[in-house]
Motif scaffolding. Structure first.
Motif, short mmCIF file in Angstrom:
data_model
loop_
_atom_site.label_atom_id
_atom_site.label_comp_id
_atom_site.label_asym_id
_atom_site.label_seq_id
_atom_site.Cartn_x
_atom_site.Cartn_y
_atom_site.Cartn_z
N LEU A 84 -3.41 10.15 0.25
CA LEU A 84 -3.81 10.38 1.65
C LEU A 84 -5.08 9.61 2.00
O LEU A 84 -5.23 9.14 3.13
N MET A 85 -5.99 9.49 1.05
CA MET A 85 -7.17 8.67 1.32
C MET A 85 -6.76 7.24 1.61
O MET A 85 -7.33 6.58 2.49
N ALA A 86 -5.77 6.74 0.89
CA ALA A 86 -5.32 5.36 1.11
C ALA A 86 -4.52 5.22 2.40
O ALA A 86 -4.82 4.36 3.24
N VAL A 87 -3.51 6.07 2.58
CA VAL A 87 -2.59 5.92 3.72
C VAL A 87 -3.27 6.29 5.04
O VAL A 87 -3.07 5.61 6.05
N GLU A 88 -4.07 7.35 5.05
CA GLU A 88 -4.69 7.77 6.31
C GLU A 88 -5.81 6.84 6.75
O GLU A 88 -6.21 6.86 7.91
N HIS A 89 -6.33 6.02 5.86
CA HIS A 89 -7.29 4.98 6.24
C HIS A 89 -6.59 3.70 6.71
O HIS A 89 -7.23 2.82 7.28
N ALA A 90 -5.30 3.57 6.43
CA ALA A 90 -4.62 2.28 6.58
C ALA A 90 -4.25 1.98 8.03
O ALA A 90 -3.93 2.89 8.80
N PRO A 91 -4.26 0.69 8.41
CA PRO A 91 -3.63 0.31 9.68
C PRO A 91 -2.16 0.69 9.67
O PRO A 91 -1.52 0.69 8.62
N ARG A 92 -1.62 1.01 10.83
CA ARG A 92 -0.26 1.55 10.91
C ARG A 92 0.77 0.64 10.25
O ARG A 92 1.69 1.13 9.58
N LYS A 93 0.65 -0.67 10.40
CA LYS A 93 1.65 -1.59 9.87
C LYS A 93 1.42 -1.96 8.42
O LYS A 93 2.16 -2.76 7.86
N LYS A 94 0.39 -1.37 7.79
CA LYS A 94 0.11 -1.69 6.39
C LYS A 94 0.02 -0.43 5.53
O LYS A 94 -0.57 -0.45 4.45
N ARG A 95 0.63 0.65 5.99
CA ARG A 95 0.55 1.89 5.21
C ARG A 95 1.24 1.77 3.86
O ARG A 95 0.77 2.33 2.87
N GLY A 96 2.36 1.08 3.82
CA GLY A 96 3.05 0.92 2.54
C GLY A 96 2.19 0.16 1.55
O GLY A 96 2.11 0.54 0.37
N LEU A 97 1.54 -0.91 2.01
CA LEU A 97 0.69 -1.72 1.14
C LEU A 97 -0.52 -0.92 0.67
O LEU A 97 -0.86 -0.92 -0.52
N PHE A 98 -1.21 -0.24 1.61
CA PHE A 98 -2.37 0.56 1.23
C PHE A 98 -1.95 1.72 0.33
O PHE A 98 -2.65 2.07 -0.62
N GLY A 99 -0.82 2.35 0.66
CA GLY A 99 -0.34 3.46 -0.14
C GLY A 99 0.05 3.06 -1.55
O GLY A 99 0.06 3.89 -2.47
N ALA A 100 0.37 1.79 -1.74
CA ALA A 100 0.70 1.30 -3.09
C ALA A 100 -0.54 1.21 -3.97
O ALA A 100 -0.41 1.09 -5.19
N ALA A 101 -1.75 1.27 -3.37
CA ALA A 101 -2.98 1.16 -4.17
C ALA A 101 -3.09 2.27 -5.20
O ALA A 101 -3.25 1.99 -6.39
N PRO A 102 -3.03 3.56 -4.81
CA PRO A 102 -3.05 4.58 -5.85
C PRO A 102 -1.81 4.55 -6.73
O PRO A 102 -1.87 4.94 -7.91
N GLN A 103 -0.69 4.07 -6.20
CA GLN A 103 0.53 3.99 -7.00
C GLN A 103 0.39 2.99 -8.15
O GLN A 103 0.86 3.24 -9.25
N ILE A 104 -0.26 1.85 -7.89
CA ILE A 104 -0.39 0.86 -8.96
C ILE A 104 -1.40 1.32 -10.00
O ILE A 104 -1.42 0.80 -11.12
N GLY A 105 -2.22 2.32 -9.65
CA GLY A 105 -3.11 2.90 -10.66
C GLY A 105 -2.34 3.52 -11.81
O GLY A 105 -2.84 3.58 -12.94
#
Length: 460
Positions: free
Chosen positions: A149-170
């Motif tokens: 949620l820290m990643a996705v809720e900070h993300a621009p609307r069209k880049k939520r998947g990319l930002f949300g992948a940040a904790p996923q790649i951890g």
């Protein structure tokens, strides 16, 4: 005064500067990496040394099953961590929960590295080991929801998947680090030395990683969605009650999506493939060090395709990306054991690399998918509990189930059918969901968010 005009208000889905954007991404990646490094070294040790060191009086075969059970038992306590972190994360904020879960995981992991074995303190050794694993489970249950949620809720609307992948790649980075450290220790302290003390070093190194993760996470700003909820004074008093009363079916469907990925992923992250490939009495009989290096390689490909999955979901949609991933994951499941049974390092590497292509594509979009399923006021609770239940249904006992199938049939065919079935469940659950890519995430859009994402339903 409106929330939008109040001091310090940050519009939902925006980040004030590129420095803040990098800080959020780095904080979620590093924190999740540390959490899952800790989680994976336990799973790997359970597959390779814990049966002999902590459960030996139970006999070789049963000791290995109990060792894998100790991996799975932590999943039973993930819902507790999800309930606690979800409740307080929806009321107090995302950031405090991230710091607390990180410290819990680090402390329990370090203590595992200091724990005497059964030969030293008898039955207290497995009891304390399992208690520390329970603490890891509580921590992991609360970690994931806050990070995504820290990643996705900070993300621009069209880049939520990319930002949300940040904790996923951890998670694959944690797998990579855990495998590399264990592989190095298998070389530095081979054979009896690894059993005596070499396995402890990766656990003790956790304290250094925790210090780095704590420093990074303390520097990140609170989620703009929670900031807006606080400004509007709209915190839900009992978010867990609201979630289970109005969104239970959605939680179950979302959990099944993750279960399909998690059951297959835990063939490596849960230690089963490592045990299968290195067991001196098994059909493969590869060395411990080479197997850990191969798993590290698969961590690299899993990382790449997890990031690619998040990026693709911003272009193709979450649902379409998932469907492609499920098909490729099924291919990896079918090839996993035939390639592994060729009993070469190269064939094992091919098996795990092929498997991680589908795993990545069904894991990368998950953060954005989950965040877009639940209303803002109960979102932390929704994503955390769905994830925790999915982990129980999927990976919790996948290594134990695989070991039991193999011991009873002396064949991996049943394991393949089990993993294929879990993949099919994940696909069917995905097809039940509408694609909500780009839906507004802020509390001002709760009415739109309340329209059910489940196909054929108008309300949650």
């Amino acid at each position: 005064m409106s929330a939008e005009s109040s001091p310090g208000f940050t519009p939902t889905g925006t980040i004030a500067s590129s420095i803040d954007r990098r800080r959020v991404v780095v904080a979620t990646v590093i924190g999740t990496t540390v959490e899952w490094y800790d989680f994976f070294i336990y799973a790997f040790a359970a597959g390779v040394v814990f049966a002999n060191l902590f459960f030996q009086p139970m006999g070789k075969d049963f000791a290995q099953i109990v060792s894998f059970f100790s991996v799975g038992v932590s999943f039973l306590f993930r819902p507790l961590g999800a309930f606690l972190a979800g409740h307080f994360g929806d009321k107090l904020g995302r950031r405090p929960m991230l710091v607390i879960t990180l410290l819990l995981m680090g402390a329990s992991t370090t203590l595992v590295g200091l724990l005497p074995t059964h030969a030293v303190i008898g039955v207290w050794a497995p009891i304390l080991l399992i208690l520390l694993r329970v603490v890891q489970g509580v921590s992991a249950g609360g970690e994931w929801g806050g990070a995504v949620l820290m990643a996705v809720e900070h993300a621009p609307r069209k880049k939520r998947g990319l930002f949300g992948a940040a904790p996923q790649i951890g998670v694959p980075i944690g797998l990579l680090l855990a495998s590399m450290v264990l592989a190095l220790m298998a070389q530095i302290a081979p054979g009896a030395a690894f059993d005596a003390w070499g396995w402890r070093v990766p656990f003790l190194l956790s304290i250094v990683l925790i210090g780095v993760g704590y420093w990074v996470r303390r520097r990140v700003s609170e989620s703009p969605v929670f900031t807006e909820i606080s400004e509007r004074k709209e915190e839900t008093r009992m978010p867990i009650v609201q979630l289970l009363r109005h969104h239970l079916l959605l939680v179950i469907v979302a959990a099944l999506v993750f279960a399909g990925n998690n059951a297959v992923g835990y063939m490596t992250t849960g230690g089963y493939v490592q045990h299968y490939a290195t067991d001196p009495a098994g059909p493969v009989k590869l060395g411990t060090g080479p197997v850990f290096w191969v798993v590290a390689l698969s961590g690299v490909t899993w990382l790449i395709f997890t990031g690619l999955g998040g990026w693709l979901s911003d272009r193709l949609g979450r649902r379409t990306t998932y469907v492609i991933g499920w098909i490729l994951q099924l291919v990896g499941v079918v090839l996993l054991f035939p390639l592994t049974d060729m009993a070469t390092t190269g064939s094992l590497a091919a098996a795990l690399v092929i498997l991680t292509v589908g795993l990545g594509l069904t894991y990368g979009p998950q953060a954005a998918l989950y965040a877009e399923l639940f209303p803002a006021s109960i979102r932390f609770s929704g994503v955390s509990i769905s994830y925790a239940i999915g982990a129980i249904l999927g990976g919790a006992f996948a290594p134990l189930i695989a070991q039991a199938i193999f011991q009873n049939t002396h064949s991996t065919v049943g394991i393949t059918w089990y993993l294929a079935g879990m993949t099919a469940i994940g696909l069917l659950a995905t097809l039940l969901l509408r694609d909500r890519s780009g839906i507004p995430l802020g509390p001002e859009a709760e009415a739109e968010q309340a329209v059910s994402p489940i196909r054929g339903m108008s309300k949650v």
